[in-house]
Design a protein around this motif. Structure first.
Motif, PDB file in Angstrom:
ATOM      1  N   TYR A 148      34.793  42.730  39.951  1.00  0.00           N
ATOM      2  CA  TYR A 148      36.186  42.969  40.314  1.00  0.00           C
ATOM      3  C   TYR A 148      37.085  42.950  39.077  1.00  0.00           C
ATOM      4  CZ  TYR A 148      35.516  42.919  45.391  1.00  0.00           C
ATOM      5  OH  TYR A 148      35.155  43.233  46.676  1.00  0.00           O
ATOM      6  N   LYS A 149      36.794  42.070  38.134  1.00  0.00           N
ATOM      7  CA  LYS A 149      37.572  42.037  36.895  1.00  0.00           C
ATOM      8  C   LYS A 149      37.387  43.335  36.105  1.00  0.00           C
ATOM      9  CE  LYS A 149      38.089  37.090  35.973  1.00  0.00           C
ATOM     10  NZ  LYS A 149      37.799  35.966  35.052  1.00  0.00           N
ATOM     11  N   LYS A 150      36.158  43.839  36.077  1.00  0.00           N
ATOM     12  CA  LYS A 150      35.897  45.106  35.409  1.00  0.00           C
ATOM     13  C   LYS A 150      36.656  46.234  36.098  1.00  0.00           C
ATOM     14  CE  LYS A 150      33.476  47.993  32.744  1.00  0.00           C
ATOM     15  NZ  LYS A 150      33.655  48.071  31.277  1.00  0.00           N
ATOM     16  N   SER A 151      36.691  46.189  37.422  1.00  0.00           N
ATOM     17  CA  SER A 151      37.363  47.227  38.197  1.00  0.00           C
ATOM     18  C   SER A 151      38.860  47.274  37.912  1.00  0.00           C
ATOM     19  CB  SER A 151      37.118  47.003  39.690  1.00  0.00           C
ATOM     20  OG  SER A 151      37.800  47.972  40.459  1.00  0.00           O
ATOM     21  N   VAL A 152      39.509  46.110  37.956  1.00  0.00           N
ATOM     22  CA  VAL A 152      40.962  46.098  37.736  1.00  0.00           C
ATOM     23  C   VAL A 152      41.319  46.355  36.272  1.00  0.00           C
ATOM     24  CG1 VAL A 152      41.384  44.619  39.737  1.00  0.00           C
ATOM     25  CG2 VAL A 152      41.074  43.577  37.472  1.00  0.00           C
ATOM     26  N   ALA A 153      40.388  46.055  35.369  1.00  0.00           N
ATOM     27  CA  ALA A 153      40.635  46.370  33.957  1.00  0.00           C
ATOM     28  C   ALA A 153      40.653  47.884  33.757  1.00  0.00           C
ATOM     29  CB  ALA A 153      39.568  45.726  33.076  1.00  0.00           C
ATOM     30  N   LEU A 154      39.758  48.584  34.471  1.00  0.00           N
ATOM     31  CA  LEU A 154      39.711  50.042  34.386  1.00  0.00           C
ATOM     32  C   LEU A 154      40.868  50.688  35.137  1.00  0.00           C
ATOM     33  CD1 LEU A 154      35.876  50.598  34.832  1.00  0.00           C
ATOM     34  CD2 LEU A 154      37.221  51.214  32.811  1.00  0.00           C
ATOM     35  N   ASN A 155      41.294  50.053  36.215  1.00  0.00           N
ATOM     36  CA  ASN A 155      42.384  50.602  37.032  1.00  0.00           C
ATOM     37  C   ASN A 155      43.321  49.479  37.450  1.00  0.00           C
ATOM     38  OD1 ASN A 155      44.093  51.953  38.716  1.00  0.00           O
ATOM     39  ND2 ASN A 155      42.585  52.364  40.309  1.00  0.00           N
ATOM     40  N   PRO A 156      44.356  49.225  36.674  1.00  0.00           N
ATOM     41  CA  PRO A 156      45.296  48.150  37.007  1.00  0.00           C
ATOM     42  C   PRO A 156      46.045  48.369  38.313  1.00  0.00           C
ATOM     43  CG  PRO A 156      45.521  48.822  34.706  1.00  0.00           C
ATOM     44  CD  PRO A 156      44.658  49.844  35.375  1.00  0.00           C
ATOM     45  N   ARG A 157      45.886  49.554  38.914  1.00  0.00           N
ATOM     46  CA  ARG A 157      46.545  49.816  40.204  1.00  0.00           C
ATOM     47  C   ARG A 157      45.594  49.587  41.380  1.00  0.00           C
ATOM     48  NH1 ARG A 157      47.281  52.984  36.466  1.00  0.00           N
ATOM     49  NH2 ARG A 157      45.737  54.483  37.152  1.00  0.00           N
ATOM     50  N   ASN A 158      44.422  49.026  41.115  1.00  0.00           N
ATOM     51  CA  ASN A 158      43.456  48.733  42.181  1.00  0.00           C
ATOM     52  C   ASN A 158      43.866  47.452  42.906  1.00  0.00           C
ATOM     53  OD1 ASN A 158      41.275  48.455  43.875  1.00  0.00           O
ATOM     54  ND2 ASN A 158      39.861  47.808  42.267  1.00  0.00           N
ATOM     55  N   THR A 159      44.754  47.599  43.868  1.00  0.00           N
ATOM     56  CA  THR A 159      45.292  46.449  44.595  1.00  0.00           C
ATOM     57  C   THR A 159      44.194  45.662  45.288  1.00  0.00           C
ATOM     58  OG1 THR A 159      47.321  47.702  44.974  1.00  0.00           O
ATOM     59  CG2 THR A 159      46.995  45.727  46.302  1.00  0.00           C
ATOM     60  N   ASN A 160      43.212  46.372  45.849  1.00  0.00           N
ATOM     61  CA  ASN A 160      42.119  45.693  46.551  1.00  0.00           C
ATOM     62  C   ASN A 160      41.368  44.759  45.615  1.00  0.00           C
ATOM     63  OD1 ASN A 160      40.178  45.522  48.973  1.00  0.00           O
ATOM     64  ND2 ASN A 160      38.813  46.097  47.308  1.00  0.00           N
ATOM     65  N   GLY A 161      41.163  45.185  44.377  1.00  0.00           N
ATOM     66  CA  GLY A 161      40.453  44.353  43.424  1.00  0.00           C
ATOM     67  C   GLY A 161      41.177  43.042  43.164  1.00  0.00           C
ATOM     68  N   PHE A 162      42.500  43.100  43.010  1.00  0.00           N
ATOM     69  CA  PHE A 162      43.273  41.882  42.786  1.00  0.00           C
ATOM     70  C   PHE A 162      43.260  40.973  44.016  1.00  0.00           C
ATOM     71  CE2 PHE A 162      45.178  44.648  39.522  1.00  0.00           C
ATOM     72  CZ  PHE A 162      45.040  43.807  38.433  1.00  0.00           C
ATOM     73  N   LEU A 163      43.312  41.592  45.200  1.00  0.00           N
ATOM     74  CA  LEU A 163      43.256  40.799  46.433  1.00  0.00           C
ATOM     75  C   LEU A 163      41.928  40.067  46.550  1.00  0.00           C
ATOM     76  CD1 LEU A 163      44.889  43.275  48.999  1.00  0.00           C
ATOM     77  CD2 LEU A 163      45.859  41.133  48.171  1.00  0.00           C
ATOM     78  N   MET A 164      40.833  40.754  46.208  1.00  0.00           N
ATOM     79  CA  MET A 164      39.518  40.137  46.299  1.00  0.00           C
ATOM     80  C   MET A 164      39.350  39.018  45.268  1.00  0.00           C
ATOM     81  SD  MET A 164      37.990  41.446  48.874  1.00  0.00           S
ATOM     82  CE  MET A 164      39.626  41.470  49.608  1.00  0.00           C
ATOM     83  N   LEU A 165      39.876  39.226  44.075  1.00  0.00           N
ATOM     84  CA  LEU A 165      39.818  38.163  43.057  1.00  0.00           C
ATOM     85  C   LEU A 165      40.583  36.927  43.517  1.00  0.00           C
ATOM     86  CD1 LEU A 165      40.217  40.297  39.805  1.00  0.00           C
ATOM     87  CD2 LEU A 165      38.241  38.873  40.408  1.00  0.00           C
ATOM     88  N   LYS A 166      41.724  37.156  44.125  1.00  0.00           N
ATOM     89  CA  LYS A 166      42.498  36.034  44.659  1.00  0.00           C
ATOM     90  C   LYS A 166      41.719  35.317  45.744  1.00  0.00           C
ATOM     91  CE  LYS A 166      47.004  34.904  46.700  1.00  0.00           C
ATOM     92  NZ  LYS A 166      48.303  35.461  47.183  1.00  0.00           N
TER      93      LYS A 166
END
Length: 578
Positions: A458-476
C-alpha cells in the motif's frame, strides 16, 4: 483496486496500428469480419449497429442473449446501458431548463431543500452535469458492491449515504466522474416534475423518439428479449452478480437496443427534443472533454489529415458494457452493446471508424487471462513464469494489466489465495510503475493476514499515485499513520511551463502536442481530446482523464528535448520535434 463501475469510457492512448488483410470489399463485410475476430477471441458477445451518413449499413447480433436457453443476440435484443443513461438524464435536465423549471446556475438546495446547505448551496446543476461538483462517487466507496448494491433504495434515502460527506474539491475546479451527481439529477427531475424518473423519461424522450424497446430496467417486470448479464470465470461464463436497479437510477439504470439507439442518434439531429441552442450547450465540454452527459473531443482516424469531432459515452454495469459514438459531421454512428462485461469496446469502435473512412485497422490481440488461469492452477510456478514471458514477447497476445488484475480477484473470490498471489506478482513484475498492481496485491496480503507485506504494498501504491485514496484508507485501517499529500500546493512558473510547449513524437504516427494557457499546461495526443496536465513536481505532471503521468527531460544545456509518458506500467519516451 479497480472494479467494474458505471463510468465514462474516456479514450486511452493508442500507439501502434497494424493492418488486417483479407477482408472482403464491402464495409459491412469488413465490419463483420472484424467483429468475428473479437468473438473468436472471446472478447465480444453482443449486438452491433453501424450507420454511415445517417443510414444503417450494418446491424447484427453475436453470441448468446441467454446462455442457459441458447437464445442468440440480435439487433432487437435489450441490453442494460450503464452510464449511457447519463445522456438521457442530461437531455431531461436541458428540457426542463428550456421550460423554465430549472436553471443551470441553480443550486442543489434550490430544488432539494433538505440537502445539507454547507455543500448544496454552492453546487449547481451545471456542476452535477459536468462531474465537477466534488461530491464523492458512491460506487467508489469501499466494498460498496459487496455490501450495498443488492438492497433496494428510494432516491431520498440513498442520497443520505453521500450528502453529508466532505467534498473532494471545490465545485467547478476539477473533473472527477461521480455517479452521485447524476443520481442527484434524477432526484431533482422527480422533485420538479412530481413524477418518477421513469415516467418523465418515457414521456419526454422515449415516446417522441419512438424508442419502444427502451426503458428503466427493473428486476420485476417481464421484458421480452432482455439479455442476461454474464461475467467470465476461467474458460466459462457465470451469471453476473445481482444489482438492484434502484442503485444506478438516473446514472445508469436504462436498457435499450442498438436499433433504438440509432433512433436516438437520428432524433438528436433534429430539434424535436431540444432546441439547437440547447443542444449546443449540451455538447460543449467544460473540463477534461466532458459536456452534459457526453464526452466530446477531436479524434484522428487512421491516416486522415484532419481530426473529426466525436461525441460519445460508454457504460459498464454488472455483466454489461456499452458504447455509443457519434461523428456528427458525417452522421456516422457506432453502437456496441455487450452482455459479458469487459469487452474492449473502445478498440472495436476505433477499428470500425477506420473501416468507415477506408483506413487500415488494428489487429485484435488475443487475451491471456484464460491461459494464465489454466497455467497457474496446473503448472509449477517456474513453468507459469516461462509461459507468461513468452506471451509478453508474442505480439499476437495482449498482456493487459486490468485483465490480469481481474483474474487475481477472481481467484481471490474462489479462495485460491496462493494462485491469486502468483497472478498479482506477475502483474507487478510486468507493470512495476502502476500503483494499482500494488494496491491489489496489498488487499490480498491484508486478507491473508500478512500485515507487513500489505503495508509495504500500500505504501508503494500511494507513493506511485498520491491520489490513491483507497491506499491511504487501507494504511489507516492497518494502523499506519500516513498523511495524504496535498498535491494542489505544487506550482510551476509560467516560464518553465512555456519551455515544455512543443510536439513530442512517441511513434511514427503518434505524437503528443503540449500547449500552455496562462498557468496551465495541456496535452493532446494524436486522435485524442485535449487534456490538462497537473504538476506533481517541476518536471512531472499527471493526467486525470486516464491513469498516466508525463515527465519532461532536458539535455546538458538545459533545453527540454524529451517527454516520457508513464502509463500501464510502461515508460514511453517521445523526442521533441519542435
Amino acid at each position: 483496486m479497480k472494479k467494474i463501475r458505471y463510468q465514462i469510457g474516456l479514450s486511452a492512448l493508442v500507439f501502434l496500428l497494424v493492418s488486417i488483410a483479407g477482408f472482403a470489399q464491402t464495409k459491412s463485410a469488413k465490419i463483420d469480419a472484424l467483429v468475428q475476430q473479437y468473438v473468436a477471441n472471446r472478447q465480444f458477445n453482443g449486438s452491433v449497429l453501424v450507420a454511415e451518413k445517417g443510414q444503417v449499413i450494418f446491424k447484427k447480433g453475436y453470441g448468446m442473449a441467454n446462455m442457459e436457453w441458447n437464445i442468440p443476440n440480435a439487433p432487437d435484443t435489450k441490453f442494460r446501458l450503464g452510464s449511457i443513461t447519463k445522456q438521457f438524464t442530461a437531455m431531461l435536465i436541458m428540457q426542463l431548463v428550456e421550460k423554465g423549471k430549472l436553471k443551470l446556475t441553480g443550486k442543489i438546495t434550490d430544488y432539494l431543500p433538505d440537502y445539507p446547505k454547507a455543500t448544496g448551496d454552492k453546487i449547481t446543476i451545471h456542476h452535477l452535469l459536468t462531474h465537477t461538483s466534488g461530491i464523492p462517487n458512491y460506487t467508489n466507496f469501499p466494498k460498496f458492491f459487496e455490501t450495498q448494491s443488492r438492497e433496494p433504495v428510494t432516491p431520498e434515502s440513498f442520497i443520505k449515504t453521500f450528502s453529508n460527506m466532505p467534498l473532494d474539491f471545490e465545485p467547478g475546479t476539477k473533473f472527477s466522474y461521480s455517479n452521485s451527481g447524476y443520481f442527484l439529477l434524477g432526484t431533482i427531475i422527480e422533485k420538479v416534475t412530481e413524477k418518477s424518473y421513469a415516467e418523465v423519461l418515457n414521456e419526454n424522450i422515449l415516446k417522441p423518439a419512438q424508442m419502444i424497446n427502451t426503458g428503466y430496467d427493473l428486476f420485476g417486470p417481464i421484458i421480452p428479449k432482455r439479455a442476461a448479464g454474464y461475467e467470465k470465470k476461467g474458460n466459462a461464463y457465470v451469471n453476473a452478480p445481482y444489482l438492484d436497479m434502484s442503485i444506478p437510477y438516473a446514472a445508469g439504470s436504462m436498457y435499450s437496443t442498438v436499433e433504438d439507439l440509432y433512433r436516438w442518434d437520428q432524433i438528436l439531429y433534429t430539434d424535436k427534443l431540444l432546441s439547437a441552442s440547447g443542444k449546443a450547450a449540451m455538447y460543449t465540454p467544460f473540463i477534461d472533454g466532458y459536456a452534459y452527459g457526453w464526452g466530446v473531443g477531436k479524434a484522428k482516424i487512421g491516416q486522415l489529415k484532419d481530426s473529426l469531432l466525436v461525441i460519445e459515452h460508454s457504460g459498464g454495469i454488472n455483466g454489461f458494457n456499452t458504447i455509443i459514438s457519434r461523428l456528427p459531421k458525417d452522421k456516422q454512428l457506432v453502437v456496441l452493446l455487450n452482455n459479458t462485461g469487459g469487452a474492449p469496446l473502445g478498440d472495436m469502435r476505433k477499428n470500425i471508424m477506420r473501416i468507415l473512412y477506408d483506413q487500415s485497422v488494428e489487429a485484435p490481440k488475443k487475451p491471456i487471462a484464460d491461459l494464465l488461469r489454466q497455467s497457474v492452477l496446473n503448472d509449477p510456478l517456474e513453468k507459469t513464469k516461462q509461459k507468461f514471458s513468452a506471451w509478453k514477447a508474442d505480439k499476437t497476445y495482449a498482456v493487459d494489466e486490468n485483465e490480469i488484475n481481474a483474474l487475481g480477484y477472481e481467484l481471490m473470490r474462489e479462495d485460491k489465495d496462493k494462485e491469486a498471489l502468483v497472478v498479482f506478482n506477475l502483474n507487478a513484475d510486468a507493470f512495476p510503475e502502476s500503483y494499482n498492481v500494488y494496491d491489489s496485491r496489498g488487499e490480498l496480503y491484508k486478507n491473508m493476514g500478512n500485515k507487513v507485506a500489505a503495508i509495504q504494498d500500500y505504501k508503494k501504491s500511494v507513493a506511485l499515485n498520491p491520489r490513491n485514496t483507497n491506499g491511504f484508507l487501507m494504511l489507516k485501517e492497518l494502523g499506519e499513520t500516513v498523511e495524504v499529500p496535498k498535491q494542489e500546493g505544487v506550482v510551476v512558473d509560467k516560464a518553465t511551463l512555456e519551455s515544455y510547449v512543443g510536439e513530442y513524437q512517441l511513434a511514427p504516427s503518434f505524437s503528443i502536442v503540449i500547449t500552455r494557457e496562462g498557468d496551465k499546461l495541456y496535452g493532446q495526443a494524436t486522435g485524442q481530446s485535449r487534456f490538462e496536465l497537473f504538476p506533481e513536481s517541476k518536471t512531472k505532471f499527471y493526467l486525470k482523464v486516464v491513469d498516466a503521468q508525463v515527465t519532461f527531460s532536458s539535455n546538458d544545456k538545459g533545453e527540454v528535448e524529451q517527454l516520457t509518458l508513464h502509463q500501464n506500467g510502461q515508460n514511453m519516451p517521445g523526442k521533441r520535434l519542435r
